[in-house]
Design a protein around this motif. Structure first.
Motif, short mmCIF file in Angstrom:
data_model
loop_
_atom_site.label_atom_id
_atom_site.label_comp_id
_atom_site.label_asym_id
_atom_site.label_seq_id
_atom_site.Cartn_x
_atom_site.Cartn_y
_atom_site.Cartn_z
N PHE A 46 0.86 -1.18 0.00
CA PHE A 46 0.00 0.00 0.00
C PHE A 46 0.90 1.23 0.00
CE2 PHE A 46 -2.62 -3.13 2.44
CZ PHE A 46 -3.58 -3.32 1.47
N PRO A 47 0.42 2.37 -0.50
CA PRO A 47 1.22 3.58 -0.42
C PRO A 47 1.51 3.94 1.03
CG PRO A 47 -0.76 3.93 -1.77
CD PRO A 47 -0.88 2.59 -1.14
N GLY A 48 2.73 4.37 1.28
CA GLY A 48 3.09 4.77 2.64
C GLY A 48 4.58 4.87 2.78
N GLY A 49 5.01 5.29 3.96
CA GLY A 49 6.44 5.42 4.18
C GLY A 49 6.77 5.97 5.55
N ALA A 50 8.02 6.35 5.71
CA ALA A 50 8.57 6.75 7.00
C ALA A 50 8.12 8.16 7.40
CB ALA A 50 10.09 6.69 6.97
N MET A 51 7.95 8.31 8.69
CA MET A 51 7.56 9.57 9.29
C MET A 51 8.79 10.47 9.43
SD MET A 51 5.56 9.86 12.93
CE MET A 51 4.27 8.76 12.36
N ASP A 52 8.63 11.76 9.11
CA ASP A 52 9.68 12.74 9.35
C ASP A 52 9.64 13.17 10.82
OD1 ASP A 52 10.74 12.91 6.76
OD2 ASP A 52 9.27 14.40 6.14
N LEU A 53 10.76 13.63 11.34
CA LEU A 53 10.80 14.14 12.71
C LEU A 53 9.76 15.25 12.88
CD1 LEU A 53 14.63 14.32 13.45
CD2 LEU A 53 12.99 12.62 14.27
N GLY A 54 8.96 15.16 13.93
CA GLY A 54 7.96 16.17 14.23
C GLY A 54 6.69 16.08 13.43
N GLU A 55 6.59 15.13 12.54
CA GLU A 55 5.42 14.98 11.68
C GLU A 55 4.37 14.13 12.36
OE1 GLU A 55 5.01 14.35 6.92
OE2 GLU A 55 6.20 12.85 7.96
N LYS A 56 3.11 14.48 12.19
CA LYS A 56 2.00 13.67 12.69
C LYS A 56 1.77 12.50 11.74
CE LYS A 56 -0.42 17.46 14.91
NZ LYS A 56 -1.67 18.24 14.96
N ALA A 57 1.25 11.41 12.26
CA ALA A 57 1.01 10.22 11.43
C ALA A 57 0.08 10.53 10.26
CB ALA A 57 0.44 9.09 12.28
N GLU A 58 -0.96 11.33 10.49
CA GLU A 58 -1.89 11.69 9.42
C GLU A 58 -1.17 12.47 8.32
OE1 GLU A 58 -2.34 12.52 12.63
OE2 GLU A 58 -4.18 11.53 13.29
N GLU A 59 -0.27 13.36 8.73
CA GLU A 59 0.50 14.13 7.75
C GLU A 59 1.40 13.21 6.93
OE1 GLU A 59 0.85 18.23 10.43
OE2 GLU A 59 2.48 16.77 10.48
N THR A 60 2.03 12.26 7.61
CA THR A 60 2.88 11.29 6.91
C THR A 60 2.06 10.52 5.87
OG1 THR A 60 4.29 11.03 8.85
CG2 THR A 60 4.39 9.29 7.20
N ALA A 61 0.90 10.04 6.28
CA ALA A 61 0.06 9.27 5.37
C ALA A 61 -0.31 10.07 4.13
CB ALA A 61 -1.21 8.81 6.11
N LYS A 62 -0.76 11.28 4.33
CA LYS A 62 -1.16 12.12 3.19
C LYS A 62 0.03 12.46 2.31
CE LYS A 62 -5.10 14.23 5.51
NZ LYS A 62 -5.67 15.48 6.05
N ARG A 63 1.17 12.80 2.93
CA ARG A 63 2.37 13.15 2.17
C ARG A 63 2.86 11.97 1.35
NH1 ARG A 63 7.29 11.87 3.26
NH2 ARG A 63 6.95 11.55 5.49
#
Length: 153
Positions: A46-63
Motif C-alpha cells: 500500500f502507499p506509505g512510508g517513514a515519518m519525518d521528525l515532528g510529523e504527525k502520522a496523518e501528515e505522513t500518510a497524506k504526504r
C-alpha cells in the motif's frame, strides 16, 4: 527515505532501526484497493512510508500517498497500528528495520495515479484477487483487512 533515516544509517549502518511510518489502504468506487509494485524488492504494498521528525502520522500518510501516487487524500480513517516481529524486515540492500506502521483507510481521493520511482506499477485489486507477491511487512495488514471484511459479510 527521510533525511532522519539517512542520518541514522550513517551512524549505525545496516543494524536494526525502529522506523515509524504510515500507510493508506485506498479503496476505489468498486471497493478495490490500490497497491504499488515496489522497485526495491519486487513485491506489492500500500502507499506509505517513514515519518519525518515532528510529523504527525496523518501528515505522513497524506504526504506519502501524494509523493508515491499523486493522489490527494482527505478522509483518513484509522485502520490499525501494526508492529512487532511481524513487521521486522531486512531490505534487499541489507538495511534492517522494525516497523511501527499506522495504517489508515481512505475512500475519497482527488487526482489520477502517477507513480514515482519507488514503484514499477500500480493497480486496483479486488480483495479476493490480490497480487501473490506481497511485501512481508504488509502481510499482517492484509490478513487483518481480509479478516475484518469477512466478518462484515
Amino acid at each position: 527515505m527521510t533525511q532522519y533515516v539517512k542520518d541514522m544509517r550513517k551512524l549505525i549502518g545496516t543494524k536494526p532501526l525502529l522506523l515509524c511510518g504510515a500507510s493508506v489502504i485506498i479503496f476505489d468506487t468498486q471497493d478495490r484497493v490500490l497497491m504499488l509494485h515496489r522497485s526495491d524488492n519486487d513485491t506489492w504494498c500500500f502507499p506509505g512510508g517513514a515519518m519525518d521528525l515532528g510529523e504527525k502520522a496523518e501528515e505522513t500518510a497524506k504526504r506519502e500517498v501524494y509523493e508515491e501516487t499523486g493522489l490527494i487524500i482527505n478522509d483518513l480513517e484509522l485502520f490499525g497500528v501494526f508492529s512487532g516481529e511481524e513487521l521486522h524486515y531486512i531490505y534487499p540492500h541489507g538495511d534492517e528495520v522494525y516497523i511501527v506502521d499506522v495504517v489508515y483507510k481512505a475512500r475519497q481521493y482527488k487526482g489520477h495515479v502517477e507513480i514515482d520511482n519507488e514503484s514499477k506499477a500500480f493497480g486496483f485489486f479486488d480483495l479476493s484477487n490480490l497480487p501473490q507477491k506481497i511485501s512481508p511487512p504488509v502481510i499482517p495488514i492484509i490478513n487483518t483487512l481480509l479478516k475484518q471484511t469477512n466478518e462484515i459479510k
